[in-house]
Scaffold this motif. Structure first.
Motif, PDB file in Angstrom:
ATOM      1  N   GLU A  53       4.069   6.289  42.085  1.00  9.29           N
ATOM      2  CA  GLU A  53       3.783   5.182  42.994  1.00  9.29           C
ATOM      3  C   GLU A  53       4.123   3.876  42.289  1.00  9.29           C
ATOM      4  N   LYS A  55       4.135  -0.285  42.820  1.00 13.36           N
ATOM      5  CA  LYS A  55       3.614  -1.360  43.661  1.00 13.36           C
ATOM      6  C   LYS A  55       4.758  -2.117  44.327  1.00 13.36           C
ATOM      7  N   GLN A  59       7.889   3.689  49.492  1.00 14.64           N
ATOM      8  CA  GLN A  59       7.649   5.120  49.361  1.00 14.64           C
ATOM      9  C   GLN A  59       7.568   5.494  47.889  1.00 14.64           C
ATOM     10  N   LEU A  60       7.151   6.718  47.624  1.00 12.29           N
ATOM     11  CA  LEU A  60       7.088   7.192  46.245  1.00 12.29           C
ATOM     12  C   LEU A  60       8.502   7.293  45.681  1.00 12.29           C
ATOM     13  N   ASN A  75       1.852   3.835  39.075  1.00 13.48           N
ATOM     14  CA  ASN A  75       0.714   4.756  39.034  1.00 13.48           C
ATOM     15  C   ASN A  75       1.265   6.173  39.107  1.00 13.48           C
ATOM     16  N   THR A  76       1.006   6.960  38.070  1.00 18.20           N
ATOM     17  CA  THR A  76       1.535   8.327  38.025  1.00 18.20           C
ATOM     18  C   THR A  76       0.531   9.374  38.480  1.00 18.20           C
ATOM     19  N   SER A  78      -2.063   8.783  41.208  1.00 14.82           N
ATOM     20  CA  SER A  78      -2.841   8.430  42.396  1.00 14.82           C
ATOM     21  C   SER A  78      -3.032   9.667  43.272  1.00 14.82           C
ATOM     22  N   ASN A  80      -2.267  10.041  46.376  1.00 17.60           N
ATOM     23  CA  ASN A  80      -1.052  10.261  47.158  1.00 17.60           C
ATOM     24  C   ASN A  80       0.016  10.960  46.324  1.00 17.60           C
ATOM     25  N   VAL A  81       0.162  10.543  45.066  1.00 14.30           N
ATOM     26  CA  VAL A  81       1.143  11.158  44.169  1.00 14.30           C
ATOM     27  C   VAL A  81       0.805  12.621  43.928  1.00 14.30           C
ATOM     28  N   THR A  84       1.353  14.749  47.128  1.00 19.77           N
ATOM     29  CA  THR A  84       2.767  14.927  47.460  1.00 19.77           C
ATOM     30  C   THR A  84       3.445  15.890  46.496  1.00 19.77           C
TER      31      THR A  84
END
Length: 250
Positions: A53, A55, A59-60, A75-76, A78, A80-81, A84
């Motif tokens: 992720e 900022k 998208q990723l 951010n490695t 999160s 969401n990461v 996914t």
């Protein structure tokens, strides 16, 4: 030398301009899972396991091909990461044989390591597509087992970029995609020189040294560093030794 400042997981780091997020993370002991990445090869960004992720990004981003810039915030880990990456891996495993107990690559399988790190239990998806078994090639060195191929492209790329023999390529599409030889012939009938670079690049048990099969797990074999005597360059090699003698050379 001018450096770039960026933040990864709330910590600030400095790195040389032009490096990728994955390179900076690796240099600072921040683990990001990968399957198609090999430091010997040009970044590929195919497996999507190294998504992070950033900022401001919509998208990723795949960290292996995303260059750093000053002020970047990454951010490695999160939610969401993690979600996914796990979903991507579950799709990769959807048509992969689950025979880890008897697979020759157990103990050095990158796919197995990544699945373990993500706490994969059972099968969320399962494809009905079948891709055959071992490819019976009459060469005496390289074993090929199509169902264990995850189509990461590392073997094809190392053959193209490093050895420059162009002996293998992708054939087919979708679930029926496989690493093919010219006209489906034996490796002995094409430009392949049986150097073993493709085997060294494979992250699973899809490619393996025939002479080492059934002679112990990789972690059960002793490695002895030596020097290749083929020419005057003096390349360093590892001789793998088991109770029967030399297992293989890498």
């Amino acid at each position: 030398m001018e450096t770039v400042k960026l933040t990864i997981n709330d910590k600030t780091y400095e790195a040389e301009p032009g490096k990728t997020i994955l390179e900076v993370a690796s240099e600072n002991d921040i683990w990001i899972p990968t399957l198609c990445y090999d430091k010997r090869l040009d970044p590929y960004g195919g497996c999507r396991m190294c998504l992070v992720e950033v900022k401001g990004a919509r998208q990723l981003l795949p960290s292996c091909i995303s260059r750093i810039n000053d002020g970047m915030v990454v951010n490695t880990e999160s939610e969401n990461v993690r979600r996914t990456r796990k979903g991507v891996l579950e799709y990769i495993l959807s048509d992969h044989p689950l025979d880890c107990m008897t697979c020759e690559a157990t103990g050095c399988c990158e796919l197995q390591d990544v699945a373990y790190s993500m706490d994969i239990k059972g099968e969320r998806f399962r494809s009905e597509e079948k891709r055959g078994g071992e490819l019976h090639d009459r060469n005496k060195l390289i074993y090929r087992e199509t169902p264990k191929c995850i189509r990461c492209g590392r073997c094809v790329r190392i053959c193209d970029e490093v050895t420059q023999e162009h002996a293998i390529e992708f054939g087919g599409r979708g679930f029926q995609m496989w690493v093919a030889t010219p006209f489906g012939e034996s490796l002995l009938d094409g430009p392949c020189v049986l150097c073993g670079q493709c085997v060294s690049a494979c992250p699973t048990g899809a490619l393996y040294e025939k002479q080492a099969m059934g002679r112990g797990r990789p972690y059960q074999v002793k490695k002895v560093r030596s020097t290749c005597g083929y020419c005057s360059v003096g390349c360093q090699i590892d001789i793998h030794v088991d109770h029967k003698g030399i297992n293989k050379i890498t």
